[in-house]
Design a protein around this motif. Structure first.
Motif, PDB file in Angstrom:
ATOM      1  N   ILE A  44       0.850  -1.197   0.000  1.00 17.52           N
ATOM      2  CA  ILE A  44       0.000   0.000   0.000  1.00 17.52           C
ATOM      3  C   ILE A  44       0.887   1.248   0.000  1.00 17.52           C
ATOM      4  O   ILE A  44       0.614   2.232  -0.695  1.00 17.52           O
ATOM      5  N   GLY A  45       1.969   1.186   0.781  1.00 15.99           N
ATOM      6  CA  GLY A  45       2.917   2.298   0.805  1.00 15.99           C
ATOM      7  C   GLY A  45       3.548   2.526  -0.561  1.00 15.99           C
ATOM      8  O   GLY A  45       3.754   3.669  -0.982  1.00 15.99           O
ATOM      9  N   CYS A  46       3.839   1.444  -1.261  1.00 13.37           N
ATOM     10  CA  CYS A  46       4.415   1.556  -2.603  1.00 13.37           C
ATOM     11  C   CYS A  46       3.442   2.247  -3.553  1.00 13.37           C
ATOM     12  O   CYS A  46       3.856   3.015  -4.425  1.00 13.37           O
ATOM     13  N   LEU A  47       2.154   1.963  -3.391  1.00 11.27           N
ATOM     14  CA  LEU A  47       1.141   2.620  -4.204  1.00 11.27           C
ATOM     15  C   LEU A  47       1.154   4.129  -3.941  1.00 11.27           C
ATOM     16  O   LEU A  47       1.070   4.933  -4.875  1.00 11.27           O
ATOM     17  N   CYS A  48       1.288   4.505  -2.674  1.00 10.70           N
ATOM     18  CA  CYS A  48       1.366   5.928  -2.317  1.00 10.70           C
ATOM     19  C   CYS A  48       2.575   6.588  -2.971  1.00 10.70           C
ATOM     20  O   CYS A  48       2.476   7.681  -3.547  1.00 10.70           O
ATOM     21  N   TYR A  49       3.724   5.906  -2.899  1.00 13.72           N
ATOM     22  CA  TYR A  49       4.944   6.531  -3.434  1.00 13.72           C
ATOM     23  C   TYR A  49       4.961   6.534  -4.958  1.00 13.72           C
ATOM     24  O   TYR A  49       5.509   7.450  -5.572  1.00 13.72           O
ATOM     25  N   ALA A  50       4.344   5.517  -5.570  1.00 13.42           N
ATOM     26  CA  ALA A  50       4.246   5.508  -7.026  1.00 13.42           C
ATOM     27  C   ALA A  50       3.384   6.684  -7.491  1.00 13.42           C
ATOM     28  O   ALA A  50       3.708   7.350  -8.483  1.00 13.42           O
ATOM     29  N   GLY A  51       2.290   6.933  -6.759  1.00 13.74           N
ATOM     30  CA  GLY A  51       1.457   8.082  -7.075  1.00 13.74           C
ATOM     31  C   GLY A  51       2.227   9.383  -6.932  1.00 13.74           C
ATOM     32  O   GLY A  51       2.103  10.299  -7.754  1.00 13.74           O
ATOM     33  N   TYR A  52       3.053   9.459  -5.893  1.00 15.63           N
ATOM     34  CA  TYR A  52       3.904  10.629  -5.675  1.00 15.63           C
ATOM     35  C   TYR A  52       4.890  10.803  -6.837  1.00 15.63           C
ATOM     36  O   TYR A  52       5.085  11.915  -7.345  1.00 15.63           O
ATOM     37  N   THR A  53       5.486   9.707  -7.286  1.00 16.73           N
ATOM     38  CA  THR A  53       6.459   9.756  -8.385  1.00 16.73           C
ATOM     39  C   THR A  53       5.814  10.238  -9.672  1.00 16.73           C
ATOM     40  O   THR A  53       6.354  11.098 -10.382  1.00 16.73           O
TER      41      THR A  53
END
Length: 301
Positions: free
Chosen positions: A167-176
């Motif tokens: 879920i955290g990776c999804l957040c950071y991918a969105g940030y990227t």
């Protein structure tokens, strides 16, 4: 010295490699900090420290760029209060339930999510080869969260920490992906606004932690962990990462995240005496192979 700095600031490879080293150190520090400071307080101090420290040095620039931020306040909130804060919240929670090696490998799934989000929101084309790469990466992530066993897959009982990390990776991918739309201002100045909204989000989680009676005030090791988190995986790495995206784009910058599990595993083995298992190697191989294929056959729009 000025020439050296100019060369350094113009080298995306140097900036992004240093970024991944600091991120790898972050995962190890979070594990060391368990029992030394409560997780939400650690992240709360991290983002508040970033905001206060950067604001002290960049006040005039922040003030000058405030009108542009005000006009794009929703985007800035989503980037800082959801993207960055969401990732760090998931990371610090996941560290309580899974190994540092798993934390590192799971983060290598970010580039695949970046491509998927790019397709969904920006209609970025995905070739057949890229689809194969994404499937391999997802298979690697599935092997990781199941611990390389069929039993969790059949019973749908996965490692809680690994699922939170995804879920955290999804957040950071969105940030990227969101960084491709970033406002025209120096990365460090933009990061001041991001860290402010990350602090706002974390303050709510700190209150919840306190009300649950789980708050643990930092001891000496806790304060050192906080200091590391403020300086390295926050101020320096995020500034370097934004500059890297500015120089080579989100997709190419995202590929450097693949170095995180390698650096993380090496640090965990030497610093925390963690053991790497066959399923770790298989998962890492599939994720990295998938991203390599997806990147090699990417479509430039």
């Amino acid at each position: 010295m000025k020439k050296f700095f100019e060369l350094f600031w113009s080298s995306p490879h140097t900036l992004l490699i240093l970024t991944t080293l600091m991120w790898a150190g972050h995962a190890n520090v979070l594990k060391i900090a368990i029992g030394e400071v409560s997780p939400m307080l650690l992240m709360g101090f991290r983002w508040l420290g970033c905001f206060v420290l950067l604001l002290a040095f960049l006040w005039s620039d922040v003030k000058a760029n405030f009108p542009a931020v005000k006009q794009n306040i929703i985007w800035v909130f989503l980037m800082g209060g959801v993207g960055m804060a969401g990732f760090t919240i998931c990371l610090v929670i996941a560290a309580q339930y899974t190994s540092v090696i798993n934390l590192g490998i799971t983060q290598s799934f970010v580039p695949a999510i970046v491509m998927i989000l790019g397709f969904i929101f920006f209609k970025t084309s995905i070739t057949r080869e890229q689809s194969i790469g994404l499937i391999l990466s997802m298979l690697g992530a599935l092997i990781l969260v199941s611990g390389g066993s069929l039993s969790p897959l059949l019973s749908l009982q996965f490692n809680f920490g690994d699922l939170i990390m995804l879920i955290g990776c999804l957040c950071y991918a969105g940030y990227t992906v969101g960084l491709t739309l970033r406002l025209k201002m120096p990365p460090a100045v933009l990061f001041v606004f991001f860290s402010f909204f990350a602090s706002v989000t974390l303050s709510a989680f700190v209150v919840i932690e306190y009300l649950q009676g789980k708050m643990l005030w930092p001891n000496n090791v806790g304060w050192l962990s906080i200091l590391y988190c403020i300086l390295f995986p926050s101020i320096l790495s995020q500034t370097f990462f934004m500059r890297g995206v500015e120089l080579i784009g989100a997709n190419q910058a995202g590929i450097y995240v693949n170095l995180v599990p390698i650096f993380t595993a090496l640090m965990a083995i030497f610093l925390l005496s963690e053991t790497i298992h066959i399923f770790h190697i298989v998962a890492l191989f599939l994720v990295l192979s998938g991203i390599y294929i997806a990147e090699k056959y990417k479509v430039c729009n």
